[in-house]
Design an enzyme around this catalytic site. Structure first.
Site, PDB file in Angstrom:
ATOM      1  N   THR A 129       0.820  -1.210   0.000  1.00 14.04           N
ATOM      2  CA  THR A 129       0.000   0.000   0.000  1.00 14.04           C
ATOM      3  C   THR A 129       0.855   1.261   0.000  1.00 14.04           C
ATOM      4  OG1 THR A 129      -1.737  -1.216   1.147  1.00 14.04           O
ATOM      5  CG2 THR A 129      -1.904   1.170   1.178  1.00 14.04           C
ATOM      6  N   CYS A 130       1.937   1.263   0.763  1.00 15.11           N
ATOM      7  CA  CYS A 130       2.826   2.430   0.808  1.00 15.11           C
ATOM      8  C   CYS A 130       3.475   2.666  -0.554  1.00 15.11           C
ATOM      9  CB  CYS A 130       3.894   2.245   1.879  1.00 15.11           C
ATOM     10  SG  CYS A 130       3.221   2.170   3.549  1.00 15.11           S
ATOM     11  N   THR A 131       3.803   1.605  -1.243  1.00 10.27           N
ATOM     12  CA  THR A 131       4.410   1.727  -2.568  1.00 10.27           C
ATOM     13  C   THR A 131       3.401   2.274  -3.572  1.00 10.27           C
ATOM     14  OG1 THR A 131       5.966  -0.052  -2.084  1.00 10.27           O
ATOM     15  CG2 THR A 131       5.588   0.459  -4.407  1.00 10.27           C
TER      16      THR A 131
END
Length: 153
Positions: free
Chosen positions: A45-47
């Site tokens: 998700t952060c990517t």
């Protein structure tokens, strides 16, 4: 829990970026800043969120925004994340959680019935005078840049 409110002055902060250089809120005086907090480099998700900001970075810049990401990861991990995904913006390291706590995004979370401390994915849009103009408590990771630009600030 995020207790800051839109219209309030953004808390001052300083930390080290992915290059080991000092970064402070005051560096962005006179500029619009998208200050986004995320849990960890190189996680799915952060990517997605970082790549959405990367892919729309020139558009964000055209609308006058600077972008700074903050997570508890060390600078060396930020450097790898930056290189792997060719991120054009600053990533601030906050392993002591001082910035995260100041912004109220270091809090208890719940996953699969387990409570733990972690980062509440949140973005603060800060104007050139250091005032919080918008808080995204649950940014749309795949279209976060678009959310920011739609503000029309």
């Amino acid at each position: 829990m995020v207790t800051l409110k839109e219209g309030e002055k953004a808390p001052a902060f300083s930390g080290k970026d992915q290059n080991g250089d000092k970064v402070s809120l005051s560096d962005y005086k006179g500029k619009k800043l998208a200050l986004y907090f995320y849990p960890e480099d190189d996680t799915p998700t952060c990517t997605i969120q970082a790549c959405n900001l990367r892919d729309n970075y020139s558009l964000l810049k055209k609308h006058g925004y600077e972008v700074v990401g903050v997570s508890p990861d060390e600078s060396a991990k930020h450097k790898k994340f930056e290189g792997k995904f060719q991120l054009p913006f600053t990533l601030v390291s906050d392993p002591s959680h001082k910035i995260l706590e100041r912004y109220g995004v270091w809090d208890q979370k719940l996953m699969f019935g387990h409570h733990y401390m972690g980062v509440l994915r949140t973005t603060f849009i800060i104007d050139g005078k250091g005032i919080i103009r918008k808080i995204f408590l649950r940014p749309k990771n795949k279209s976060h840049a678009e959310e920011i630009i739609k503000l029309g600030l």
